[in-house]
Design an enzyme around this catalytic site. Structure first.
Site, short mmCIF file in Angstrom:
data_model
loop_
_atom_site.label_atom_id
_atom_site.label_comp_id
_atom_site.label_asym_id
_atom_site.label_seq_id
_atom_site.Cartn_x
_atom_site.Cartn_y
_atom_site.Cartn_z
N ASN A 210 4.40 24.90 43.46
CA ASN A 210 3.69 23.96 42.60
C ASN A 210 4.21 22.55 42.82
O ASN A 210 5.07 22.33 43.69
CB ASN A 210 3.82 24.39 41.13
CG ASN A 210 5.26 24.52 40.69
OD1 ASN A 210 6.01 23.54 40.66
ND2 ASN A 210 5.67 25.74 40.36
N PRO A 307 9.39 38.10 37.20
CA PRO A 307 10.14 38.25 35.95
C PRO A 307 10.08 36.96 35.13
O PRO A 307 10.02 35.85 35.69
CB PRO A 307 11.57 38.54 36.42
CG PRO A 307 11.64 38.00 37.81
CD PRO A 307 10.27 38.19 38.38
N ASP A 308 10.05 37.10 33.83
CA ASP A 308 10.02 35.95 32.92
C ASP A 308 11.46 35.52 32.64
O ASP A 308 12.15 36.14 31.82
CB ASP A 308 9.30 36.31 31.63
CG ASP A 308 8.99 35.10 30.77
OD1 ASP A 308 9.87 34.21 30.67
OD2 ASP A 308 7.89 35.03 30.22
N ILE A 309 11.91 34.49 33.31
CA ILE A 309 13.31 34.05 33.21
C ILE A 309 13.65 33.64 31.79
O ILE A 309 14.65 34.07 31.21
CB ILE A 309 13.58 32.90 34.18
CG1 ILE A 309 13.36 33.35 35.62
CG2 ILE A 309 15.00 32.34 33.99
CD1 ILE A 309 13.42 32.24 36.64
N PHE A 325 10.08 24.85 28.27
CA PHE A 325 9.12 23.79 28.57
C PHE A 325 7.75 24.41 28.76
O PHE A 325 7.63 25.49 29.37
CB PHE A 325 9.52 23.04 29.84
CG PHE A 325 10.46 21.88 29.61
CD1 PHE A 325 10.05 20.57 29.84
CD2 PHE A 325 11.74 22.11 29.13
CE1 PHE A 325 10.91 19.52 29.62
CE2 PHE A 325 12.61 21.06 28.91
CZ PHE A 325 12.19 19.75 29.15
N LYS A 339 3.87 30.13 23.18
CA LYS A 339 4.97 30.43 24.11
C LYS A 339 6.31 30.46 23.37
O LYS A 339 7.16 31.32 23.65
CB LYS A 339 4.99 29.37 25.22
CG LYS A 339 5.99 29.62 26.32
CD LYS A 339 5.84 28.57 27.44
CE LYS A 339 6.82 28.83 28.56
NZ LYS A 339 6.66 27.83 29.66
N LYS A 343 8.34 34.11 23.44
CA LYS A 343 9.57 34.17 24.23
C LYS A 343 10.83 34.07 23.38
O LYS A 343 11.94 33.98 23.92
CB LYS A 343 9.55 33.07 25.29
CG LYS A 343 8.43 33.20 26.30
CD LYS A 343 8.46 32.07 27.33
CE LYS A 343 7.25 32.10 28.24
NZ LYS A 343 7.27 33.26 29.16
#
Length: 402
Positions: A210, A307-309, A325, A339, A343
């Protein structure tokens, strides 16, 4: 005494019998987390060996103004710029006189003239010398020039006299050194920050990524250092210099970044500013993919979720204070709030990356920070450096409320 954590102290050792206390002073300063470089006058080296000071400080001792080897590595200008504090202990009558008159005839006095750091002197001499009018006048002159004067104390002296002139004890000097620095909002905290993009390989030539430049994460790392923290910065591929005193770890993929984050824990604060790829190719081709006429003009890639860090770190039993963020192009606050909840975050920073003046690769930013009560605090557009300092101050205040 955490105020000395990661502070850079040049210890100047003058030629007096109290130099034997300077060895213990190095230990006390290092015990409090300071990094110490020792500069000795020729007289100081007659009372205690440079080898002793080198062993205690962990660095070579600096002796000569015109040492070619020292100038090639860290000469007097480099030392002067490096220091947060120059502490001269013992400060003899001769040293005090030369400092008062601006004389630079050895390495130590030259460093003092060349520095913008705090300079402190711990007087050490016979009680009659300390009472002498010229010594008193020189000391007052140093105080008028914003030198810090630590002591002296009263007590028995090596010559057998009793009175003022005795150098303060190492514990007292270490405390006085700490008092030179304000206790900052993140003093002694370990802050873990992610920055930049991740890259997910398609084949040995191509990858998915990105537009993240990493500028915001690097600015946050610098601001956290300014706030007194120990900072570990885990960054994807970016072209940015490492901020001073930051421990940097370079990674490529999302899985690399997660592994580096887990290895860096425990930490007190986790700020996930990296733009992590949500998906990666299920299979990485071992060779460069070639055009296949049988597929027409298309190429089909099977993608799997990374994976969702942020969620992984924020849901650990030993979770740090966690700040995420959200880079969005629409419904900014709604998506960011979702979010935050999903999370298990303490705060989330919402960025409108559809605005080119504050989006990826820009020099400025504006954001809203949402807390667990879904209250949004707005930070107006300004440079990313200023936004970073504002965010670190805000985050530190919220951490102290937990």
């Amino acid at each position: 005494m955490q105020r000395l954590y990661r502070k850079r102290i040049v210890l100047g050792v003058g030629g007096g019998i109290a130099a034997y206390k300077s060895a213990e002073l190095v230990r006390r300063l290092r015990d409090q987390g300071a990094e110490v470089r020792v500069v000795m006058t020729r007289g100081g080296a007659e009372f205690i060996t440079p080898l002793t000071m080198q062993a205690l400080s962990g660095h070579p001792v600096h002796l000569d103004l015109l040492d070619p080897a020292a100038e090639a590595a860290m000469g007097h200008i480099e030392l002067a710029k490096w220091a947060d504090l120059i502490l001269i202990a013992p400060g003899t009558a001769d040293l005090i006189a030369r400092l008062a008159q601006g004389i630079a005839n050895d390495l130590l006095t030259t460093i003092v003239l060349a520095t913008d750091a705090i300079v402190a002197v711990a007087p050490a001499m016979n009680q009659a010398m300390w009472r002498d009018a010229s010594v008193q006048a020189n000391t007052r002159l140093l105080e008028e020039r914003d030198f810090r004067i630590f002591g002296p104390a009263s007590g028995s002296q090596a010559c057998g006299d009793v009175g003022f002139g005795r150098m303060l004890e190492p514990d007292d000097l270490a405390q006085s050194a700490a008092d030179c620095f304000q206790r900052l909002s993140l003093t002694g905290k370990h802050v873990l920050i992610t920055a930049g993009p991740t890259q997910e390989n398609i084949d040995p030539v191509r990858y998915i990524t990105n537009h993240s430049s990493g500028k915001m994460g690097f600015a946050l790392a610098e601001a956290a250092i300014e706030a007194g923290a120990r900072v570990t910065l885990i960054t994807g591929p970016v072209n940015l210099p490492t901020p001073d005193r930051v421990s940097r770890i370079d990674v490529v993929s999302a899985r690399d970044m997660l592994a580096a984050c887990e290895a860096a824990i425990p930490c007190d604060l986790f700020i996930a500013s990296a733009a992590v790829a949500d998906y990666r190719p299920e299979v990485v081709a071992p060779h460069k993919l070639k055009k296949d006429p049988s597929t027409g003009d298309g190429l089909l890639l099977q993608m799997v979720r990374n994976p969702d860090i942020l969620a992984t770190i924020a849901t650990r039993p030993d979770r740090p204070f966690s700040v995420g963020f959200a880079a969005e192009t629409e419904h900014l606050l709604d998506y960011a709030a979702r979010k935050l909840k999903d999370k298990n975050l303490d705060l989330i920073v919402a960025n409108d990356v559809a605005n080119p003046s504050i989006g990826f690769n820009s020099e400025e930013n504006a954001c809203s920070v949402i807390d667990r009560a879904l209250h949004a605090t707005i930070f107006a557009q300004t440079s990313k450096g200023k936004i970073a300092r504002q965010l670190i101050t805000f985050i530190a205040e919220r951490m102290n409320q937990v």
